[in-house]
Write an enzyme that holds these catalytic residues in place. Structure first.
Site, PDB file in Angstrom:
ATOM      1  N   CYS A 180     -11.073   1.339  12.690  1.00  0.00           N
ATOM      2  CA  CYS A 180     -11.392   2.011  11.413  1.00  0.00           C
ATOM      3  C   CYS A 180     -12.680   1.490  10.783  1.00  0.00           C
ATOM      4  O   CYS A 180     -13.209   2.091   9.849  1.00  0.00           O
ATOM      5  CB  CYS A 180     -10.233   1.861  10.439  1.00  0.00           C
ATOM      6  SG  CYS A 180      -8.677   2.361  11.161  1.00  0.00           S
ATOM      7  N   HIS A 192     -12.663   2.872   3.568  1.00  0.00           N
ATOM      8  CA  HIS A 192     -11.790   3.470   4.590  1.00  0.00           C
ATOM      9  C   HIS A 192     -10.531   3.945   3.871  1.00  0.00           C
ATOM     10  O   HIS A 192      -9.955   3.229   3.045  1.00  0.00           O
ATOM     11  CB  HIS A 192     -11.470   2.418   5.648  1.00  0.00           C
ATOM     12  CG  HIS A 192     -10.375   2.823   6.575  1.00  0.00           C
ATOM     13  ND1 HIS A 192     -10.339   4.069   7.158  1.00  0.00           N
ATOM     14  CD2 HIS A 192      -9.266   2.168   7.018  1.00  0.00           C
ATOM     15  CE1 HIS A 192      -9.255   4.157   7.918  1.00  0.00           C
ATOM     16  NE2 HIS A 192      -8.585   3.017   7.845  1.00  0.00           N
ATOM     17  N   ASN A 201      -5.106   9.032   6.885  1.00  0.00           N
ATOM     18  CA  ASN A 201      -6.011   8.041   7.457  1.00  0.00           C
ATOM     19  C   ASN A 201      -6.622   8.628   8.734  1.00  0.00           C
ATOM     20  O   ASN A 201      -5.915   8.826   9.719  1.00  0.00           O
ATOM     21  CB  ASN A 201      -5.193   6.774   7.744  1.00  0.00           C
ATOM     22  CG  ASN A 201      -6.011   5.664   8.365  1.00  0.00           C
ATOM     23  OD1 ASN A 201      -7.090   5.893   8.895  1.00  0.00           O
ATOM     24  ND2 ASN A 201      -5.482   4.456   8.324  1.00  0.00           N
TER      25      ASN A 201
HETATM   26  O1  UT7 Z   1      -6.358   2.199   9.311  1.00  0.00           O
HETATM   27  C1  UT7 Z   1      -5.934   0.954   9.699  1.00  0.00           C
HETATM   28  C2  UT7 Z   1      -5.480   0.175   8.573  1.00  0.00           C
HETATM   29  N1  UT7 Z   1      -4.118   0.492   8.270  1.00  0.00           N
HETATM   30  C3  UT7 Z   1      -3.636   0.215   7.081  1.00  0.00           C
HETATM   31  O2  UT7 Z   1      -4.357  -0.232   6.233  1.00  0.00           O
HETATM   32  C4  UT7 Z   1      -2.180   0.401   6.814  1.00  0.00           C
HETATM   33  C5  UT7 Z   1      -1.686  -0.729   5.938  1.00  0.00           C
HETATM   34  N2  UT7 Z   1      -0.260  -0.680   5.670  1.00  0.00           N
HETATM   35  C6  UT7 Z   1       0.326   0.239   4.861  1.00  0.00           C
HETATM   36  O3  UT7 Z   1      -0.340   1.156   4.384  1.00  0.00           O
HETATM   37  C7  UT7 Z   1       1.770   0.085   4.520  1.00  0.00           C
HETATM   38  O4  UT7 Z   1       2.228  -1.158   4.987  1.00  0.00           O
HETATM   39  C8  UT7 Z   1       2.690   1.209   5.087  1.00  0.00           C
HETATM   40  C9  UT7 Z   1       2.417   2.509   4.363  1.00  0.00           C
HETATM   41  C10 UT7 Z   1       2.462   1.365   6.579  1.00  0.00           C
HETATM   42  C11 UT7 Z   1       4.135   0.844   4.849  1.00  0.00           C
HETATM   43  O5  UT7 Z   1       4.360   0.631   3.459  1.00  0.00           O
HETATM   44  P1  UT7 Z   1       5.184  -0.636   2.960  1.00  0.00           P
HETATM   45  O6  UT7 Z   1       5.291  -0.519   1.506  1.00  0.00           O
HETATM   46  O7  UT7 Z   1       4.526  -1.830   3.533  1.00  0.00           O
HETATM   47  O8  UT7 Z   1       6.601  -0.365   3.580  1.00  0.00           O
HETATM   48  P2  UT7 Z   1       7.448  -1.291   4.557  1.00  0.00           P
HETATM   49  O9  UT7 Z   1       6.876  -1.196   5.951  1.00  0.00           O
HETATM   50  O10 UT7 Z   1       7.611  -2.658   3.951  1.00  0.00           O
HETATM   51  O11 UT7 Z   1       8.828  -0.576   4.522  1.00  0.00           O
HETATM   52  C12 UT7 Z   1       9.615  -0.508   3.307  1.00  0.00           C
HETATM   53  C13 UT7 Z   1      10.852   0.305   3.599  1.00  0.00           C
HETATM   54  C14 UT7 Z   1      11.593  -0.113   4.856  1.00  0.00           C
HETATM   55  O12 UT7 Z   1      12.966   0.078   4.650  1.00  0.00           O
HETATM   56  P3  UT7 Z   1      13.938  -1.166   4.292  1.00  0.00           P
HETATM   57  O13 UT7 Z   1      13.796  -2.094   5.447  1.00  0.00           O
HETATM   58  O14 UT7 Z   1      13.386  -1.718   3.009  1.00  0.00           O
HETATM   59  O15 UT7 Z   1      15.273  -0.531   4.161  1.00  0.00           O
HETATM   60  C15 UT7 Z   1      11.117   0.859   5.884  1.00  0.00           C
HETATM   61  O16 UT7 Z   1      12.035   1.042   6.937  1.00  0.00           O
HETATM   62  O17 UT7 Z   1      10.489   1.663   3.802  1.00  0.00           O
HETATM   63  C16 UT7 Z   1      10.989   2.117   5.062  1.00  0.00           C
HETATM   64  N3  UT7 Z   1      10.042   3.063   5.605  1.00  0.00           N
HETATM   65  C17 UT7 Z   1      10.085   4.375   5.346  1.00  0.00           C
HETATM   66  N4  UT7 Z   1      10.919   5.121   4.608  1.00  0.00           N
HETATM   67  C18 UT7 Z   1      10.675   6.438   4.551  1.00  0.00           C
HETATM   68  C19 UT7 Z   1       8.983   2.816   6.419  1.00  0.00           C
HETATM   69  N5  UT7 Z   1       8.339   3.947   6.695  1.00  0.00           N
HETATM   70  C20 UT7 Z   1       9.008   4.931   6.045  1.00  0.00           C
HETATM   71  C21 UT7 Z   1       8.809   6.316   5.955  1.00  0.00           C
HETATM   72  N6  UT7 Z   1       9.668   7.029   5.188  1.00  0.00           N
HETATM   73  N7  UT7 Z   1       7.798   6.937   6.582  1.00  0.00           N
END
Ligand code: UT7
Length: 403
Positions: A128, A270, A300
């Site tokens: 990215c 980005h 993204n």
């Molecule tokens: O381009 C390259 C650079 N990439 C980035 O910069 C991405 C950086 N990361 C992020 O944007 C975020 O970490 C994400 C959007 C990928 C994830 O957000 P988060 O707030 O970090 O969520 P998490 O991974 O900590 O997950 C929180 C909860 C989990 O459930 P539990 O374990 O709390 O019950 C996940 O299983 O949300 C759940 N979850 C979802 N729920 C509904 C994860 N993905 C989803 C989803 N829909 N798509």
């Protein structure tokens, strides 16, 4: 506002040349996938995606679209804005993680599609951050006097490398391309400074295992979580890394350009997550509106996200001549990069007739490319036919000898 003369921390090149952005263009597929559409594919919902990322919809490439076809469209639009000919271009760099082939590069496919017969062309792999890396490479080549003009493209078909069962990644990405034309000028401005960084120790946080790089059968790298040709990400860790490096690298790039944050009119980051942008704005102590964001509509798009956001910022009138703006990218590698630019085309305003003539010459160049491609296909068919008849003749000769 502006540069304090003779205090620039950027090393002088001795040529007195600067690399100015004189053209820009973008291309996105027509097909829109909304968050609601994704609810039918993975266990997710619109509310979660919107509040956790800021994304509402993204574009997905159609059957006949590819990284280079999107990149080519963006590059042609950028040349049009620049009012330049494909033969004016000395270098084409395509930042991408989703090229059609390892080789020929997407850059070579685009070079051919433009009819840029005097240009070198290569793909650049920095995930990215790739677009900012590419602009810096082209800018340095211009400042050294080695080339006069370059097209730098960020182009991706991310949706083709997603694991559609992984809700942590498949909801985030989209397809598209953006391009700029950089051109040499003695007028001060254009790319003022850049900071390129990497940390390979974080390589496992974000990746796309591909053929050729490792012994797949004996590697731990491709396992249950890391599938060949599918991207994987540790979202939480990448999130923390991103918020840290945006702030750090913008400060470093500003220092190199002898500017401060107050001198910036806009930051084009980005487009990964609205919360990353908000956290960076807090850390930099600036309003979130200082960041351009169109993440809501495209998700993204990896290396394409900065040039796409740049094009829309220009369209929306958010960037004006003499504005100091920043690009900041971060992603797989790990890689990150920040750049400060002074906006504005130093050339005198072109006369209308010249623009029309160049338009005609560009169209003619694209027409020639199509003719050349059809002739090549035709000659391949003919040689196949002859090849076949030669084979038949050889079989007949054999049969004759048997008689
Ligand atoms: O381009 C390259 C650079 N990439 C980035 O910069 C991405 C950086 N990361 C992020 O944007 C975020 O970490 C994400 C959007 C990928 C994830 O957000 P988060 O707030 O970090 O969520 P998490 O991974 O900590 O997950 C929180 C909860 C989990 O459930 P539990 O374990 O709390 O019950 C996940 O299983 O949300 C759940 N979850 C979802 N729920 C509904 C994860 N993905 C989803 C989803 N829909 N798509």
């Amino acid at each position: 506002m502006g540069i304090r003369k003779d205090e620039s921390a950027e090393p002088r090149t001795g040529t007195g040349l600067y690399a100015h952005v004189v053209g820009w263009g973008m291309a996105v597929p027509d097909i829109v996938i909304t968050n609601q559409d994704l609810e039918a594919i993975v266990e997710t919902n619109d509310e979660w995606i919107r509040t956790r990322t800021g994304i509402r919809e993204r574009r997905i490439a159609g059957e006949r679209e590819s990284t280079s076809s999107l990149g080519l469209k963006a590059a042609r639009r950028a040349l049009e804005v620049a009012n330049m000919l494909p033969t004016d271009i000395d270098l084409i760099i395509v930042a991408t993680s989703t090229p059609e082939n390892v080789f020929p590069s997407a850059a070579c496919l685009i070079q051919n599609g433009l009819g840029a017969t005097r240009a070198g062309a290569f793909d650049l792999s920095a995930a990215c951050s790739g677009f900012v890396y590419g602009v810096e490479m082209a800018s340095q080549a211009i400042r050294s006097g080695s080339i006069r003009a370059a097209v730098v493209i960020g182009a991706e078909t991310m949706t083709r490398i997603l694991n559609w069962q992984d809700r942590g990644t498949c909801i985030l990405f989209g397809d598209g391309a953006g391009a700029i034309v950089l051109r040499a000028s003695e007028a001060e401005g254009g790319v003022l400074s850049a900071v390129l960084r990497s940390d390979g120790s974080g390589g496992d946080l974000l990746g796309l295992p591909a053929v050729g790089s490792i012994d797949l059968l004996n590697s731990d790298y491709v396992n249950d979580e890391h599938t060949l040709n599918k991207m994987h990400m540790n979202g939480g860790e990448v999130f923390k890394f991103a918020t840290r490096v945006i702030t750090e690298s913008i400060h470093q790039a500003l220092e190199k350009a002898n500017l401060s944050i107050e001198d910036l009119s806009l930051i084009v980051p980005h487009q990964a997550n609205m919360r990353i942008i908000q956290a960076a704005a807090r850390a930099l102590k600036i309003a979130p509106e200082m960041f351009m964001s169109n993440l809501e509509r495209y998700g993204n798009t990896s290396a394409a996200s900065i040039p796409i956001a740049l094009c829309e910022a220009v369209q929306e009138g958010r960037i004006k001549p003499d504005d100091n703006i920043a690009f900041v990218g971060f992603g797989g590698g790990l890689t990150w990069a920040a750049m400060i630019l002074r906006w504005g085309d130093p050339r005198p305003v072109d006369r209308r007739s010249e623009a029309l003539i160049n338009q005609g010459r560009r169209e003619f160049s694209y027409f020639l490319v199509r003719i050349r491609a059809s002739l090549r296909r035709f000659s391949r068919r003919i040689s196949k036919l002859f090849g076949r008849s030669n084979r038949i003749q050889r079989l007949r000769d054999k049969a004759d000898r048997l008689d």
